[in-house]
Design a protein around this motif. Structure first.
Motif, mmCIF file in Angstrom:
data_model
loop_
_atom_site.group_PDB
_atom_site.id
_atom_site.type_symbol
_atom_site.label_atom_id
_atom_site.label_comp_id
_atom_site.label_asym_id
_atom_site.label_seq_id
_atom_site.Cartn_x
_atom_site.Cartn_y
_atom_site.Cartn_z
ATOM 1 N N TRP A 41 6.544 17.843 -29.976
ATOM 2 C CA TRP A 41 6.114 19.409 -29.882
ATOM 3 C C TRP A 41 4.799 19.442 -29.579
ATOM 4 O O TRP A 41 4.348 20.423 -28.531
ATOM 5 N N ALA A 42 3.663 18.774 -30.046
ATOM 6 C CA ALA A 42 2.491 18.701 -29.369
ATOM 7 C C ALA A 42 2.264 18.219 -28.008
ATOM 8 O O ALA A 42 1.549 18.797 -27.109
ATOM 9 N N ALA A 43 2.962 17.315 -27.795
ATOM 10 C CA ALA A 43 2.886 16.742 -26.374
ATOM 11 C C ALA A 43 3.406 17.678 -25.290
ATOM 12 O O ALA A 43 2.784 17.768 -24.081
ATOM 13 N N VAL A 44 4.493 18.464 -25.554
ATOM 14 C CA VAL A 44 4.934 19.576 -25.079
ATOM 15 C C VAL A 44 3.684 20.647 -24.473
ATOM 16 O O VAL A 44 3.575 21.407 -23.321
ATOM 17 N N SER A 95 -6.582 19.778 -24.889
ATOM 18 C CA SER A 95 -7.479 18.710 -25.749
ATOM 19 C C SER A 95 -7.903 18.837 -27.051
ATOM 20 O O SER A 95 -7.764 18.113 -27.865
ATOM 21 N N ILE A 96 -8.093 19.931 -27.456
ATOM 22 C CA ILE A 96 -8.313 20.579 -28.962
ATOM 23 C C ILE A 96 -6.912 20.262 -29.417
ATOM 24 O O ILE A 96 -6.873 19.600 -30.813
ATOM 25 N N ILE A 97 -5.944 20.523 -29.014
ATOM 26 C CA ILE A 97 -4.454 20.372 -29.728
ATOM 27 C C ILE A 97 -4.261 18.770 -29.929
ATOM 28 O O ILE A 97 -3.779 18.444 -30.954
ATOM 29 N N CYS A 98 -4.411 18.328 -28.938
ATOM 30 C CA CYS A 98 -4.056 16.602 -28.883
ATOM 31 C C CYS A 98 -4.720 16.236 -29.897
ATOM 32 O O CYS A 98 -4.410 15.342 -30.745
ATOM 33 N N PHE A 99 -6.154 16.258 -29.788
ATOM 34 C CA PHE A 99 -6.938 15.470 -30.666
ATOM 35 C C PHE A 99 -6.964 16.063 -32.310
ATOM 36 O O PHE A 99 -7.160 15.410 -33.142
ATOM 37 N N ALA A 100 -6.761 17.297 -32.326
ATOM 38 C CA ALA A 100 -6.333 17.638 -33.663
ATOM 39 C C ALA A 100 -5.237 17.181 -34.611
ATOM 40 O O ALA A 100 -5.175 16.937 -35.566
ATOM 41 N N VAL A 101 -4.305 16.952 -33.652
ATOM 42 C CA VAL A 101 -2.911 16.520 -34.006
ATOM 43 C C VAL A 101 -3.191 14.766 -34.509
ATOM 44 O O VAL A 101 -2.634 14.439 -35.215
ATOM 45 N N LEU A 102 -3.743 14.386 -33.487
ATOM 46 C CA LEU A 102 -3.764 12.625 -33.460
ATOM 47 C C LEU A 102 -4.754 12.304 -34.784
ATOM 48 O O LEU A 102 -4.541 11.297 -35.477
ATOM 49 N N GLN A 103 -5.967 13.137 -34.658
ATOM 50 C CA GLN A 103 -7.127 12.506 -35.625
ATOM 51 C C GLN A 103 -7.113 13.555 -36.887
ATOM 52 O O GLN A 103 -8.026 13.308 -37.800
ATOM 53 N N SER A 104 -6.339 14.388 -36.863
ATOM 54 C CA SER A 104 -6.478 15.502 -38.126
ATOM 55 C C SER A 104 -7.741 15.941 -38.346
ATOM 56 O O SER A 104 -8.028 16.105 -39.524
ATOM 57 N N ARG A 105 -8.572 16.263 -37.196
ATOM 58 C CA ARG A 105 -9.688 17.129 -37.556
ATOM 59 C C ARG A 105 -9.948 17.759 -36.133
ATOM 60 O O ARG A 105 -9.482 17.433 -35.168
#
Length: 123
Positions: free
Chosen positions: A10-13, A61-71
């Motif tokens: 879902w985040a990748a899309v 970019s915000i969504i990607c790194f927020a999901v990957l790094q939980s911050r």
């Protein structure tokens, strides 16, 4: 392997959609820069495209790194703020400089500077 493989579908899309849309907006602005003929027309297309494209790509970019790094990553927020603030200011300064140049050179089709009407002096 990349850590991006850990990104949920879902985040990748969402990230892919925002990135492609932001790149398309920037491309449209670049085409507008090439297509328009006068300097004043050329100011608007890249200015709007820059702001819109950067906003979408940084949001991805915000969504990607927020999901990957939980911050939350604030670098992108700073980029958005600086681009959204500086791009219109640059547009206005370039437009005013070109208008001043065209008035000094007395170019055709450039409106003359309007002077405020004098107020009648009361006696």
């Amino acid at each position: 392997m990349s850590h991006l493989t850990d990104l949920p579908v879902w985040a990748a899309v969402i990230v892919c959609g925002l990135t492609v849309l932001g790149a398309a907006v920037a491309l449209i602005g670049s085409v507008g820069l090439i297509r328009f003929t006068s300097f004043y027309e050329r100011l608007h297309a890249p200015t709007l495209a820059t702001s819109g494209g950067v906003l979408m790509i940084c949001t991805a970019s915000i969504i990607c790194f927020a999901v990957l790094q939980s911050r939350w990553v604030f670098h992108e927020i700073l980029i958005i703020v600086f681009v959204v603030v500086t791009t219109p200011v640059t547009l206005m300064l370039l437009g005013q400089a070109a208008l001043y140049r065209d008035r000094v050179e007395e170019q055709r089709g450039v409106p003359l500077k309007q002077r405020p009407p004098r107020e009648e002096q009361a006696e």
